[in-house]
Design a protein around this motif. Structure first.
Motif, PDB file in Angstrom:
ATOM      1  N   MET A  58     -66.289 -16.028  39.126  1.00 42.45           N
ATOM      2  CA  MET A  58     -67.121 -14.885  38.759  1.00 42.45           C
ATOM      3  C   MET A  58     -67.539 -14.983  37.295  1.00 42.45           C
ATOM      4  N   ALA A  59     -66.605 -15.422  36.444  1.00 40.38           N
ATOM      5  CA  ALA A  59     -66.895 -15.568  35.023  1.00 40.38           C
ATOM      6  C   ALA A  59     -67.915 -16.681  34.781  1.00 40.38           C
ATOM      7  N   GLY A  60     -67.803 -17.779  35.533  1.00 39.74           N
ATOM      8  CA  GLY A  60     -68.742 -18.879  35.369  1.00 39.74           C
ATOM      9  C   GLY A  60     -70.165 -18.480  35.713  1.00 39.74           C
ATOM     10  N   VAL A  61     -70.328 -17.754  36.818  1.00 35.65           N
ATOM     11  CA  VAL A  61     -71.650 -17.275  37.215  1.00 35.65           C
ATOM     12  C   VAL A  61     -72.166 -16.259  36.209  1.00 35.65           C
ATOM     13  N   ALA A  62     -71.277 -15.386  35.725  1.00 34.96           N
ATOM     14  CA  ALA A  62     -71.672 -14.358  34.752  1.00 34.96           C
ATOM     15  C   ALA A  62     -72.130 -14.984  33.442  1.00 34.96           C
ATOM     16  N   LEU A  63     -71.485 -16.080  33.030  1.00 35.63           N
ATOM     17  CA  LEU A  63     -71.883 -16.762  31.798  1.00 35.63           C
ATOM     18  C   LEU A  63     -73.322 -17.263  31.911  1.00 35.63           C
ATOM     19  N   ALA A  64     -73.643 -17.888  33.054  1.00 37.33           N
ATOM     20  CA  ALA A  64     -75.008 -18.367  33.271  1.00 37.33           C
ATOM     21  C   ALA A  64     -76.000 -17.207  33.289  1.00 37.33           C
ATOM     22  N   GLY A  65     -75.614 -16.111  33.963  1.00 38.51           N
ATOM     23  CA  GLY A  65     -76.480 -14.932  34.012  1.00 38.51           C
ATOM     24  C   GLY A  65     -76.712 -14.336  32.642  1.00 38.51           C
ATOM     25  N   SER A  66     -75.674 -14.340  31.802  1.00 41.89           N
ATOM     26  CA  SER A  66     -75.781 -13.783  30.456  1.00 41.89           C
ATOM     27  C   SER A  66     -76.742 -14.596  29.590  1.00 41.89           C
ATOM     28  N   MET A  67     -76.690 -15.915  29.722  1.00 40.26           N
ATOM     29  CA  MET A  67     -77.610 -16.760  28.966  1.00 40.26           C
ATOM     30  C   MET A  67     -79.058 -16.485  29.385  1.00 40.26           C
ATOM     31  N   GLY A  68     -79.263 -16.316  30.708  1.00 39.25           N
ATOM     32  CA  GLY A  68     -80.601 -15.977  31.199  1.00 39.25           C
ATOM     33  C   GLY A  68     -81.072 -14.631  30.688  1.00 39.25           C
ATOM     34  N   GLY A  69     -80.160 -13.665  30.660  1.00 42.38           N
ATOM     35  CA  GLY A  69     -80.507 -12.340  30.155  1.00 42.38           C
ATOM     36  C   GLY A  69     -80.861 -12.351  28.693  1.00 42.38           C
ATOM     37  N   ALA A  70     -80.144 -13.177  27.899  1.00 42.44           N
ATOM     38  CA  ALA A  70     -80.431 -13.269  26.469  1.00 42.44           C
ATOM     39  C   ALA A  70     -81.823 -13.859  26.224  1.00 42.44           C
ATOM     40  N   VAL A  71     -82.211 -14.819  27.063  1.00 45.86           N
ATOM     41  CA  VAL A  71     -83.555 -15.396  26.953  1.00 45.86           C
ATOM     42  C   VAL A  71     -84.617 -14.337  27.210  1.00 45.86           C
ATOM     43  N   VAL A  72     -84.404 -13.513  28.258  1.00 48.96           N
ATOM     44  CA  VAL A  72     -85.353 -12.441  28.581  1.00 48.96           C
ATOM     45  C   VAL A  72     -85.388 -11.401  27.465  1.00 48.96           C
ATOM     46  N   ALA A  73     -84.213 -11.119  26.889  1.00 57.79           N
ATOM     47  CA  ALA A  73     -84.121 -10.102  25.827  1.00 57.79           C
ATOM     48  C   ALA A  73     -84.988 -10.454  24.630  1.00 57.79           C
ATOM     49  N   ALA A  74     -85.216 -11.756  24.426  1.00 56.74           N
ATOM     50  CA  ALA A  74     -86.005 -12.181  23.273  1.00 56.74           C
ATOM     51  C   ALA A  74     -87.478 -11.814  23.409  1.00 56.74           C
ATOM     52  N   SER A  75     -87.925 -11.538  24.638  1.00 54.79           N
ATOM     53  CA  SER A  75     -89.353 -11.273  24.847  1.00 54.79           C
ATOM     54  C   SER A  75     -89.647  -9.941  25.524  1.00 54.79           C
ATOM     55  N   LEU A  76     -88.602  -9.234  26.004  1.00 56.59           N
ATOM     56  CA  LEU A  76     -88.831  -8.008  26.772  1.00 56.59           C
ATOM     57  C   LEU A  76     -88.045  -6.859  26.154  1.00 56.59           C
ATOM     58  N   PRO A  77     -88.682  -5.737  25.806  1.00 56.64           N
ATOM     59  CA  PRO A  77     -87.960  -4.620  25.186  1.00 56.64           C
ATOM     60  C   PRO A  77     -86.987  -3.955  26.154  1.00 56.64           C
ATOM     61  N   SER A  78     -85.784  -3.644  25.643  1.00 57.75           N
ATOM     62  CA  SER A  78     -84.769  -3.015  26.495  1.00 57.75           C
ATOM     63  C   SER A  78     -85.165  -1.622  26.936  1.00 57.75           C
ATOM     64  N   SER A  79     -86.137  -1.003  26.232  1.00 55.64           N
ATOM     65  CA  SER A  79     -86.571   0.354  26.598  1.00 55.64           C
ATOM     66  C   SER A  79     -87.152   0.407  28.001  1.00 55.64           C
ATOM     67  N   VAL A  80     -87.611  -0.747  28.507  1.00 56.71           N
ATOM     68  CA  VAL A  80     -88.162  -0.802  29.865  1.00 56.71           C
ATOM     69  C   VAL A  80     -87.082  -0.471  30.891  1.00 56.71           C
ATOM     70  N   PHE A  81     -85.849  -0.867  30.588  1.00 56.21           N
ATOM     71  CA  PHE A  81     -84.775  -0.740  31.566  1.00 56.21           C
ATOM     72  C   PHE A  81     -83.863   0.469  31.339  1.00 56.21           C
ATOM     73  N   LYS A  82     -83.916   1.074  30.166  1.00 54.72           N
ATOM     74  CA  LYS A  82     -82.953   2.122  29.834  1.00 54.72           C
ATOM     75  C   LYS A  82     -82.946   3.304  30.806  1.00 54.72           C
ATOM     76  N   PRO A  83     -84.116   3.821  31.261  1.00 51.64           N
ATOM     77  CA  PRO A  83     -84.062   4.927  32.231  1.00 51.64           C
ATOM     78  C   PRO A  83     -83.323   4.560  33.519  1.00 51.64           C
ATOM     79  N   ILE A  84     -83.481   3.305  33.971  1.00 48.68           N
ATOM     80  CA  ILE A  84     -82.787   2.852  35.177  1.00 48.68           C
ATOM     81  C   ILE A  84     -81.284   2.802  34.932  1.00 48.68           C
ATOM     82  N   ILE A  85     -80.896   2.328  33.753  1.00 49.44           N
ATOM     83  CA  ILE A  85     -79.478   2.226  33.424  1.00 49.44           C
ATOM     84  C   ILE A  85     -78.837   3.609  33.339  1.00 49.44           C
ATOM     85  N   VAL A  86     -79.543   4.572  32.753  1.00 48.74           N
ATOM     86  CA  VAL A  86     -79.015   5.943  32.672  1.00 48.74           C
ATOM     87  C   VAL A  86     -78.795   6.503  34.068  1.00 48.74           C
ATOM     88  N   ALA A  87     -79.764   6.311  34.968  1.00 50.41           N
ATOM     89  CA  ALA A  87     -79.633   6.800  36.347  1.00 50.41           C
ATOM     90  C   ALA A  87     -78.435   6.149  37.042  1.00 50.41           C
TER      91      ALA A  87
END
Length: 265
Positions: free
Chosen positions: A85-114
């Motif tokens: 689970m940790a190995g898959v999560a590490l890969a997912g985290s690297m992918g998320g960091a790449v997306v974070a560099a180009s996409l504002p987190s404000s797009v997702f915050k309402p979904i996270i609050v819900a």
């Protein structure tokens, strides 16, 4: 002077130390220490948001590693589930960091609050959930579900971050059937991997402030050690109560961010 910044005072370093200690404790018990740590870093004069995010991850790596080792020695979590689970999560985290560099987190915050509101309601209205381990799946289905949780939440941690440990715990309680103590122990191992994955993206970009990160890491280690010992000693009921408190704080913090971003204060 702390590496990468000028005019960092002793008062600022003391603030970072206290925030890191508290964040390490919260992260060790239920996750969500970034609620304390990241805002404290943003108060450092001259620091940029990217530097704060990267330095926050560096400090968190020390804390989650310490709490993961402490949990392993005292609670003996099942590594056959946690490590893949940790190995898959590490890969997912690297992918998320790449997306974070180009996409504002404000797009997702309402979904996270819900999602957090749903998690809080689920946990509060089902007081017996997470008291005992009653695995919902076995064999390949169990490991496939665990890998799916690691991938999705790892990606979230690399992209946005707040509440990763809390999401990991509730997912393992609700979807896999672990009690809160077993879920928290495994969450520390997975969260350590997601922090490393995000840091692997930030390090080559030179965003980490090493001096500040090491100070933060030391405080995280102390807080993580104390928090992990308390969680093991107090058990699932204690973790459940702290979990609800942290999720409530996350809802308020992210809800406020959404309001400010959409309605201007």
């Amino acid at each position: 002077m702390v590496s990468g910044l000028e005019e960092v005072t002793l008062a600022t370093i003391a603030l970072v130390l206290v925030a890191g200690l508290a964040a390490g404790w919260v992260d060790a018990v239920v996750g969500g220490g970034g609620l304390i740590q990241l805002p404290a870093l943003l108060l450092v004069p001259g620091i940029s948001p990217v530097q704060a995010l990267a330095t926050n991850k560096m400090g968190s790596v020390f804390g989650t590693t310490t709490s993961a080792v402490t949990f392993y020695r005292r609670a003996h979590p099942d590594l056959r589930t946690a490590l893949p689970m940790a190995g898959v999560a590490l890969a997912g985290s690297m992918g998320g960091a790449v997306v974070a560099a180009s996409l504002p987190s404000s797009v997702f915050k309402p979904i996270i609050v819900a999602a957090l509101v749903a998690v809080a309601i689920f946990t509060a209205t089902k007081p017996t959930v997470g008291e005992l381990t009653k695995l919902r799946h076995s064999g390949r289905r169990h490991y496939a579900t665990a890998a799916g949780i690691g991938l999705v939440i790892g990606f979230y941690d690399g992209m946005i971050g707040p509440g990763t440990g809390s999401f990991l715990i509730i997912a393992m309680v609700a979807l896999l059937g672990y009690n809160f103590l077993a879920a928290s122990a495994k969450a520390k191992i997975v969260n350590m991997a997601t922090n490393i994955g995000a840091l692997a993206f930030f390090l080559p970009h030179g965003s980490v402030l090493w001096g500040l990160g090491l100070v933060l890491g030391l405080a995280n280690m102390v807080g993580g050690y104390i928090g992990a010992r308390m969680a093991v000693t107090q058990g699932s009921r204690f973790i459940r109560v702290v979990f609800l408190m942290v999720v409530g704080a996350l809802i308020i913090k992210l809800g406020h961010d959404v309001w400010v971003e959409n309605f201007g204060g």
